[in-house]
Design a protein around this motif. Sequence first.
Motif, PDB file in Angstrom:
ATOM      1  N   GLY A  64      45.955  32.443  87.403  1.00  0.00           N
ATOM      2  CA  GLY A  64      45.261  31.343  88.080  1.00  0.00           C
ATOM      3  C   GLY A  64      44.600  30.354  87.154  1.00  0.00           C
ATOM      4  O   GLY A  64      44.069  29.336  87.618  1.00  0.00           O
ATOM      5  N   THR A  65      44.609  30.639  85.842  1.00  0.00           N
ATOM      6  CA  THR A  65      44.004  29.722  84.874  1.00  0.00           C
ATOM      7  C   THR A  65      45.060  29.286  83.863  1.00  0.00           C
ATOM      8  O   THR A  65      45.979  30.044  83.553  1.00  0.00           O
ATOM      9  CB  THR A  65      42.830  30.390  84.140  1.00  0.00           C
ATOM     10  OG1 THR A  65      43.286  31.610  83.525  1.00  0.00           O
ATOM     11  CG2 THR A  65      41.699  30.713  85.104  1.00  0.00           C
ATOM     12  N   PRO A  66      44.948  28.083  83.312  1.00  0.00           N
ATOM     13  CA  PRO A  66      45.960  27.608  82.360  1.00  0.00           C
ATOM     14  C   PRO A  66      45.938  28.400  81.053  1.00  0.00           C
ATOM     15  O   PRO A  66      44.880  28.859  80.596  1.00  0.00           O
ATOM     16  CB  PRO A  66      45.559  26.142  82.120  1.00  0.00           C
ATOM     17  CG  PRO A  66      44.654  25.787  83.257  1.00  0.00           C
ATOM     18  CD  PRO A  66      43.960  27.046  83.646  1.00  0.00           C
ATOM     19  N   LEU A  67      47.097  28.529  80.453  1.00  0.00           N
ATOM     20  CA  LEU A  67      47.206  29.220  79.171  1.00  0.00           C
ATOM     21  C   LEU A  67      46.388  28.509  78.096  1.00  0.00           C
ATOM     22  O   LEU A  67      45.827  29.156  77.200  1.00  0.00           O
ATOM     23  CB  LEU A  67      48.681  29.312  78.754  1.00  0.00           C
ATOM     24  CG  LEU A  67      48.987  29.973  77.411  1.00  0.00           C
ATOM     25  CD1 LEU A  67      48.445  31.389  77.351  1.00  0.00           C
ATOM     26  CD2 LEU A  67      50.488  29.972  77.150  1.00  0.00           C
ATOM     27  N   LEU A  68      46.317  27.189  78.172  1.00  0.00           N
ATOM     28  CA  LEU A  68      45.530  26.431  77.191  1.00  0.00           C
ATOM     29  C   LEU A  68      44.067  26.843  77.247  1.00  0.00           C
ATOM     30  O   LEU A  68      43.424  27.049  76.200  1.00  0.00           O
ATOM     31  CB  LEU A  68      45.670  24.931  77.455  1.00  0.00           C
ATOM     32  CG  LEU A  68      44.869  24.004  76.537  1.00  0.00           C
ATOM     33  CD1 LEU A  68      45.351  24.135  75.098  1.00  0.00           C
ATOM     34  CD2 LEU A  68      44.980  22.557  77.009  1.00  0.00           C
ATOM     35  N   VAL A  69      43.518  26.983  78.444  1.00  0.00           N
ATOM     36  CA  VAL A  69      42.110  27.376  78.593  1.00  0.00           C
ATOM     37  C   VAL A  69      41.905  28.787  78.050  1.00  0.00           C
ATOM     38  O   VAL A  69      40.910  29.070  77.359  1.00  0.00           O
ATOM     39  CB  VAL A  69      41.690  27.283  80.074  1.00  0.00           C
ATOM     40  CG1 VAL A  69      40.283  27.834  80.264  1.00  0.00           C
ATOM     41  CG2 VAL A  69      41.762  25.844  80.562  1.00  0.00           C
ATOM     42  N   GLN A  70      42.839  29.693  78.353  1.00  0.00           N
ATOM     43  CA  GLN A  70      42.723  31.071  77.866  1.00  0.00           C
ATOM     44  C   GLN A  70      42.740  31.108  76.341  1.00  0.00           C
ATOM     45  O   GLN A  70      41.956  31.835  75.714  1.00  0.00           O
ATOM     46  CB  GLN A  70      43.868  31.901  78.436  1.00  0.00           C
ATOM     47  CG  GLN A  70      43.857  32.017  79.943  1.00  0.00           C
ATOM     48  CD  GLN A  70      45.193  32.482  80.500  1.00  0.00           C
ATOM     49  OE1 GLN A  70      46.024  33.025  79.779  1.00  0.00           O
ATOM     50  NE2 GLN A  70      45.407  32.277  81.794  1.00  0.00           N
ATOM     51  N   THR A  71      43.626  30.327  75.735  1.00  0.00           N
ATOM     52  CA  THR A  71      43.710  30.301  74.274  1.00  0.00           C
ATOM     53  C   THR A  71      42.432  29.734  73.669  1.00  0.00           C
ATOM     54  O   THR A  71      41.913  30.258  72.669  1.00  0.00           O
ATOM     55  CB  THR A  71      44.923  29.459  73.830  1.00  0.00           C
ATOM     56  OG1 THR A  71      46.109  29.960  74.464  1.00  0.00           O
ATOM     57  CG2 THR A  71      45.100  29.522  72.326  1.00  0.00           C
ATOM     58  N   TYR A  72      41.893  28.674  74.260  1.00  0.00           N
ATOM     59  CA  TYR A  72      40.662  28.079  73.746  1.00  0.00           C
ATOM     60  C   TYR A  72      39.482  29.038  73.878  1.00  0.00           C
ATOM     61  O   TYR A  72      38.626  29.113  72.982  1.00  0.00           O
ATOM     62  CB  TYR A  72      40.358  26.779  74.485  1.00  0.00           C
ATOM     63  CG  TYR A  72      41.088  25.571  73.965  1.00  0.00           C
ATOM     64  CD1 TYR A  72      42.129  25.705  73.040  1.00  0.00           C
ATOM     65  CD2 TYR A  72      40.773  24.291  74.383  1.00  0.00           C
ATOM     66  CE1 TYR A  72      42.803  24.600  72.559  1.00  0.00           C
ATOM     67  CE2 TYR A  72      41.438  23.175  73.900  1.00  0.00           C
ATOM     68  CZ  TYR A  72      42.466  23.340  72.988  1.00  0.00           C
ATOM     69  OH  TYR A  72      43.131  22.251  72.504  1.00  0.00           O
ATOM     70  N   LEU A  73      39.426  29.757  75.004  1.00  0.00           N
ATOM     71  CA  LEU A  73      38.319  30.693  75.199  1.00  0.00           C
ATOM     72  C   LEU A  73      38.344  31.802  74.155  1.00  0.00           C
ATOM     73  O   LEU A  73      37.283  32.234  73.679  1.00  0.00           O
ATOM     74  CB  LEU A  73      38.381  31.286  76.614  1.00  0.00           C
ATOM     75  CG  LEU A  73      37.949  30.371  77.751  1.00  0.00           C
ATOM     76  CD1 LEU A  73      38.160  31.056  79.095  1.00  0.00           C
ATOM     77  CD2 LEU A  73      36.493  29.958  77.590  1.00  0.00           C
ATOM     78  N   ILE A  74      39.545  32.259  73.808  1.00  0.00           N
ATOM     79  CA  ILE A  74      39.639  33.329  72.810  1.00  0.00           C
ATOM     80  C   ILE A  74      39.387  32.789  71.410  1.00  0.00           C
ATOM     81  O   ILE A  74      38.657  33.396  70.620  1.00  0.00           O
ATOM     82  CB  ILE A  74      41.013  34.020  72.897  1.00  0.00           C
ATOM     83  CG1 ILE A  74      41.151  34.752  74.240  1.00  0.00           C
ATOM     84  CG2 ILE A  74      41.214  35.004  71.743  1.00  0.00           C
ATOM     85  CD1 ILE A  74      42.510  35.360  74.474  1.00  0.00           C
ATOM     86  N   TYR A  75      39.958  31.631  71.090  1.00  0.00           N
ATOM     87  CA  TYR A  75      39.863  31.111  69.727  1.00  0.00           C
ATOM     88  C   TYR A  75      38.496  30.484  69.449  1.00  0.00           C
ATOM     89  O   TYR A  75      37.895  30.721  68.396  1.00  0.00           O
ATOM     90  CB  TYR A  75      40.963  30.080  69.479  1.00  0.00           C
ATOM     91  CG  TYR A  75      40.975  29.516  68.087  1.00  0.00           C
ATOM     92  CD1 TYR A  75      41.261  30.329  66.999  1.00  0.00           C
ATOM     93  CD2 TYR A  75      40.686  28.169  67.848  1.00  0.00           C
ATOM     94  CE1 TYR A  75      41.264  29.817  65.707  1.00  0.00           C
ATOM     95  CE2 TYR A  75      40.694  27.649  66.563  1.00  0.00           C
ATOM     96  CZ  TYR A  75      40.989  28.474  65.496  1.00  0.00           C
ATOM     97  OH  TYR A  75      40.988  27.978  64.223  1.00  0.00           O
TER      98      TYR A  75
END
Length: 248
Positions: A64-75
């Motif tokens: 339900g969330t964009p991959l870009l947001v997930q990557t930014y949250l982790i990085y």
Amino acid sequence: MPLDIALIAENFDRFLYGVWVTLNLTFLSLLLGGLLSIPMAIARASKHRVFNPLVQGYTYVFRGTPLLVQTYLIYYGVGQFEVIRESFLWDPILSSAWWCALIAFTLNTAAYTTELLRGAIADTPTGEVEAAIATGHSYRSRLRRIILPSAFRRAIPAYSNEVIFMLHGSVIASTITLQDILGVGRWLNGRYYLAYEGFITAALLYFLIVLCITWAFRGFERRYLRHLTRRDTTAQSVTSPLPTPERV
């Protein structure tokens, strides 16, 4: 203005490095995500009282969330917590853009593959399951010898789309300093003040990779879904009307 082919050829070794980074990230994340998705798909399909809602919540969040947001949250986001910066995972893993991208891509594709396999497991023909029960197979034996192999074969066409989507999604790696295919294309355009040479080269490389993936999955389908093709052909020949005789 025509493409500067000489400039592209001069820097093509960088594009080859970008291809290596892209393929490395994509297929490692697919491998790890695939391994994670199998037990989660079983928990979802069996509607386990404890694990099913947990897995369902995990897949809901990551689908339900964009991959870009997930990557930014982790990085970018994980490093905001001092307890994580002081942990043993920070220096070798969480401070590295490559590892952060791999973690984000793995968790994302695992969520999609879990639901894909869950549907394939749930759609296992009832006759196959009943035959396994009648021959004395336990639940684990049915999963290992009947249900999972059948689900894997029937999931091949849908999983090919997930592989291609994951390849396309890997361009996000270029936004966190990694030099993947798109990252090299952006570097080339910025270095030589170009408009589109880097992007067109990157697009052609992605197109060639997708072509190879499509060709490989068509081979898998011919090999592992051949029995379904024969069944469909037989059904069509049985249900099709007899040809009418020609008038003389």
